[in-house]
Design a protein around this motif. Sequence first.
Motif: not given
Length: 301
Positions: A264-269
Amino acid sequence: EFRRVLFRSKASYGSDLFAYVSMDGALTRSTEPNDPNAELAVGLRDAYMAFELSPMASIRLGRFKAPYDLGDLESTGSRVFIDSPVESRGVVATQGIQVEGMSVDRQLGLMIHSDRLGLTKDGFDLGYALAITNGKTGDRVLNDNDHFAGFARLMFHFGDLLTLNGGGFIDTRTTGQLPNLLNDQVIGVEGSLIFKIENLRVEGQFLFQRTTPETAQTAAYNAIGWHAGWSYRIWGFEPAYRFAYYEPNDLVEQDVVMEHTLALSYFFEKFPLRLSVNGTFASEQRKVDNNRLAFLGQFSF
């Protein structure tokens, strides 16, 4: 997991000639197998010059990634999972009984290639790569022998939807210490694909390598590995799953490694920042517990 590149530089002359150099400041080096206490070191990654002859041909000379193994050719920064698949990287000392993977990594040599020939704008297209290198020698200053390695790769593109890859190589590798040197002939074959539609990405690869001992004249053996996985990006999140299988030697019993990896990855906008967590459930015939968690913080600039 913390990775850093201390130095990366690209210099160009006009639009057709350029040089590229990159160095890694977090390489792990050990002299003994199954040694978890490896030292961190600074090492050279890429160092090559390139000349764009035309959209159909580019020449690369120096140290670069050999055109083989999708799991290794993907850049670290754009990889969906923190680690490359087990058939590429093998098993490192801190994750079980150490086994070398089938990756050929960076090599010194000459390559002519084109990712896309430009046959059509959005439809069917072809890409290729042909390379002559010094073979798999790791970070050695000199080659392990006077034999060259040869690589060939062909890519079939169907717009941005599907890419099919087929490749192979032949290499003579020398191991041991003088005067007791052993030569092995290694032949490798790759088949891989990438499928993309909207925010869904599916990837698969099959690797096969046959090693024939020339000096020892013992029985030849095969290594087989493959993986398949998917990822989907939504609202800045990217869940993913991958299954990977690796048998490093078909003459050895109980050496198969299988891995299920959830990511699970999260990319900051607003920032070039990515946070990832990977959970890997490993199954080895040798009954070694390799289940683990890996964390990654990646900042690109």
